[in-house]
Design an enzyme around this catalytic site. Structure first.
Site, mmCIF file in Angstrom:
data_model
loop_
_atom_site.group_PDB
_atom_site.id
_atom_site.type_symbol
_atom_site.label_atom_id
_atom_site.label_comp_id
_atom_site.label_asym_id
_atom_site.label_seq_id
_atom_site.Cartn_x
_atom_site.Cartn_y
_atom_site.Cartn_z
ATOM 1 N N ASP A 175 0.868 -1.163 0.000
ATOM 2 C CA ASP A 175 0.000 0.000 0.000
ATOM 3 C C ASP A 175 0.920 1.233 0.000
ATOM 4 O O ASP A 175 2.146 1.125 0.100
ATOM 5 C CB ASP A 175 -0.977 -0.027 1.180
ATOM 6 C CG ASP A 175 -2.224 0.801 0.856
ATOM 7 O OD1 ASP A 175 -2.147 1.673 -0.026
ATOM 8 O OD2 ASP A 175 -3.272 0.584 1.488
HETATM 9 C C1 BGC Z 1 -5.050 3.070 0.016
HETATM 10 C C2 BGC Z 1 -5.121 2.036 -1.076
HETATM 11 C C3 BGC Z 1 -4.949 2.713 -2.412
HETATM 12 C C4 BGC Z 1 -3.633 3.461 -2.419
HETATM 13 C C5 BGC Z 1 -3.306 4.143 -3.735
HETATM 14 C C6 BGC Z 1 -3.830 3.961 -0.101
HETATM 15 O O1 BGC Z 1 -3.875 5.023 0.791
HETATM 16 O O2 BGC Z 1 -5.062 2.410 1.267
HETATM 17 O O3 BGC Z 1 -6.329 1.322 -1.002
HETATM 18 O O4 BGC Z 1 -5.025 1.781 -3.459
HETATM 19 O O5 BGC Z 1 -3.671 4.443 -1.406
HETATM 20 O O6 BGC Z 1 -4.059 5.267 -3.936
#
Ligand code: BGC
Length: 742
Positions: free
Chosen positions: A268
């Protein structure tokens, strides 16, 4: 535009050979490069990423959605780097791209996997036109805490429903062929247990026993993998003391070892570096070591891999073979996506955005996701011919941005049709529409707008109130500790009620809200989630009876926040409450003995029932269930039993009903939930029509992970129920024969 120079022998050569041939030509630095995903959301990304792309230091980007910029990034990677490896281009295409579909939680309320698949397919087609080849969706975390803002992105509380919808979304995004135009690689996230963050506080600690992980939190991920999902993202949270991005048990033992996943695990956002913040590692180098050892292939947005992986290999702390495995997965995905044959998106052949099919699907999804929670005296549907004036009131009545919901990077408020607009169009010029927003936003206090709203209601035949939460009140990092209607909305309902007209409340929100304060004040209550671009037309059709509501709750609605977590598939406990055990806290004598009110698992001030149970949802017609049968009183392990019931439409209109099958395994070596969903079907019945609805239940479908973590079906007595909600009483017992001693 040329095919990539890295694609050596033509598309017929099996992908595995191509992957290995390419891997053999890569330097250590180039391997590390493939394992780095860079943010490209600012300015003109070729300007600041160009040099690194040429040096082979970037394997993937995210957040660039301008097709010329994407093509330019691909061109630099393919034509100006030594090996010419194309890029993965990721984006959070969560519930639509330009055409915004209802929130995933709303889509789940449709209990319609085919529709969820269509929503994903259309989102993929639109996004692929911008050069995107990978979405970070679906989010398939089981979510049982409505305080958690990301419940909006989930498919709700139930293992079976979420698993079915996870598979549907994956097949929708990925299509039959990842290399075909309009397909995106999907990403199952967030592995695992993210929805169980303490007190619903986003990113907080999760502690989940392994047996519960296996029985509740893992199955949607297994379903996504069976459906072919090509990528997976660990949760930001720590799980049982080990943050998921460095969790070897999850990413290596279970995911690869047990399930044989051969796709890509992406971190993530900056979650590798956060291993240090969690307190698992002392510095970024140790974080890179922990993540790569655990089995994390690609680092999103951070620089721990970029700065430390090569030296970790050179120093002998990490075997190069670990990197080879990770890079092989990334290259495999790029071959599967057809990027080596054609990394470019042709700007002359962009797919249509917001075309008729997309808008029709968005409208249907919004209509099927709305759940009718109350309808006293048949106040709904409105009878257009008999109305002279309608009051349309509330902060969500004409709020195009808000109805889109959280995670709508690429949708536009300008495309959204609001309830106010759609009601005006549908009701026609004969019906006067009196609009009063009443509040600046959902959190405002009572003000002069209330008088205007009351006057509008008094001068109308019916008051339609559009209440709820704005988009920004749910989603990532937007958890709430109180989940009632914000601001003075309850007061607005009471004031409008005083006008003496029928009151219909339509609630838009990214989570279940505690609505006990308004259910007695309104005649009808329709829960619409955040319904997306076509929310207005869908709601207008429901309110005026062009269609009947048919959504069912994918998550339990508590009476009050203190009941959370509350979900239908709870355990019985040793002291289960009985329906007559409803206590009014004010009636308890001050000096009463401790035992006077019955010693069971309930709250003194809330009882034990939710406000609305999982699976619940009304219709404009009357559905009746009767005559439940089992094809045999007893079956052997390895056989199926057919559970059936008669369903009839005894009301005045044709409508769709979601028929649900629940089962309880009455005795288990670990205790089993009081009910578990095991099947559902969405059926359309004409007035007066009766059908037999049957579910074939194989004994394998009754298996669970027991004390030793093995998955088994334990013979014994089972109870099955069929109905239109998880609290159906229409049940029957059957047995599974077999040796219960082992
Ligand atoms: C989120 C993810 C997301 C990623 C990219 C993160 O803060 O938890 O679910 O895909 O950002 O935007």
């Amino acid at each position: 535009m040329n095919a990539s120079r890295a694609y050596p022998s033509g598309p017929s050569e099996p992908i595995e050979q191509l992957v290995q041939a390419l891997l053999a030509r890569m330097t250590l630095a180039e391997k590390v490069g493939q394992m780095c995903q860079r943010n490209a959301s600012e300015g003109h990304p070729p300007d600041y990423l160009g040099a690194d792309l040429r040096a082979g230091q970037v394997g993937a980007v995210l957040n660039v959605v301008e097709v010329d910029a994407v093509n330019e990034l691909q061109r630099i990677a393919v034509e100006e780097s030594r090996l010419g490896i194309p890029l993965l281009v990721g984006r959070d295409v969560i519930h639509g791209f330009r055409t915004v579909m209802p929130l995933p939680l709303g889509q789940a309320a449709s209990w319609n996997p085919g529709l969820v698949r269509e929503c994903a397919r259309i989102a993929a087609r639109e996004a692929a036109g911008a050069g995107i080849n990978w979405t970070f969706a679906p989010m398939i975390d089981i979510a049982r805490d409505p305080r958690w803002g990301r419940i909006a992105e989930s498919f709700g509380e139930d293992v079976f429903l979420a698993s079915r919808l996870a598979a549907a979304a994956v097949t929708g995004f990925q299509g039959e062929d990842l290399a075909a135009p309009g397909s995106l690689a999907a990403c199952a996230k967030h592995f695992a247990g993210y929805g169980a963050a303490e007190s619903g506080r986003d990113y907080a600690t999760t502690s989940i026993p392994e047996v519960e992980l296996r029985n509740v939190y893992f199955p949607p991920f297994q379903a996504a993998i069976e459906a072919g999902v090509r990528t997976l993202m660990p949760s930001f949270c720590e799980l049982n003391g080990v943050p998921c991005s460095g969790n070897e048990f999850l990413l290596r033992d279970v995911l690869r070892g047990e399930w044989g996943f051969d796709g890509v695990v992406v971190s993530d956002w900056d979650s590798v570096r956060q291993l240090k913040v969690h307190g698992l590692t002392a510095d970024d180098r140790a974080s890179a070591l922990a993540a790569v050892t655990a089995g994390l292939d690609l680092e999103m947005a951070g620089d721990a891999y970029r700065n430390h992986l090569a030296s970790l290999v050179e120093s002998g702390a990490v075997e190069e073979g670990l990197l080879d495995q990770a890079v092989a997965g990334i290259l495999r995905l790029k071959f599967e996506l057809g990027l080596f044959e054609n990394p470019y998106t042709d700007p002359a052949r962009l797919p249509p955005l917001l075309d008729d099919e997309a808008l029709a699907t968005a409208k249907q999804a919004a209509a099927q996701s709305a759940v009718l929670l109350q309808n006293r005296n048949g106040v709904l549907p409105l009878k257009a011919g008999r109305l002279q004036a309608v009051a349309v009131i509330g902060p969500l009545a004409d709020a195009p941005h808000e109805q889109l919901g959280t995670w709508t990077f690429d949708g536009s408020a300008a495309d959204a049709v609001t309830p106010r607009q759609a009601i005006e169009a549908l009701a026609g010029p004969e019906v006067q529409l009196r609009f009063a927003a009443a509040m600046a936003n959902s959190r405002s206090s009572a003000g002069p707008g209330f008088d205007e709203a009351v006057a509008a209601a008094r001068d109308s035949d019916v008051a339609l109130l559009f209440l709820g939460e704005e988009a920004i009140l749910s989603g990532e990092a937007h958890s709430r500790a109180e989940i009632g209607l914000p601001g003075a909305q309850e007061e607005l309902v009471r004031r409008v009620r005083e006008a003496g007209r029928p009151v219909v409340a339509v609630v838009m929100a990214g989570r279940p809200l505690t609505l006990a304060g308004i259910v007695d004040q309104v005649d009808a209550l329709l829960f619409a989630w955040h319904p997306g671009t076509m929310g207005g037309p869908a709601l207008a059709e429901l309110l005026f009876g062009v269609q009947s509501p048919s959504g069912k709750l994918p998550v339990t609605f508590p009476r009050m926040v203190g009941q959370v977590p509350i979900y239908y598939s709870q355990k019985n406990t040793g002291k289960p409450p009985t329906p007559d055990q409803v206590v009014h806290i004010d009636d308890i004598d001050t000096h009463a003995p401790q035992t006077s009110i019955g010693m069971t698992a309930f709250h003194l001030d809330a009882g034990y029932r939710p406000l609305f149970p999982f699976g619940f949802g009304l219709s404009y017609t009357e559905f009746h269930y009767r005559d439940i049968r089992a094809s045999a009183p007893e079956i052997a392990l390895g056989e199926s039993v057919r559970i059936s019931a008669e369903l009839s439409n005894q009301g005045p209109v044709a409508a769709e009903e979601v028929v649900q099958l629940y089962v309880r395994d009455l005795v288990g070596s670990i205790t089993r939930p009081v009910r578990e969903l095991k099947g559902f079907k969405r059926l359309r019945l004409a007035p007066g029509q009766t059908v037999t609805v049957a579910f074939d239940l194989h004994t394998d479908e009754l298996a669970f992970h027991g004390r030793d973590m093995r998955r088994v079906t334990e013979p014994g007595e089972f109870r099955a129920w069929i109905g239109g909600s998880s609290d159906t009483e229409l049940g029957i017992t059957f047995h599974i024969r077999g040796d219960t001693s082992s």
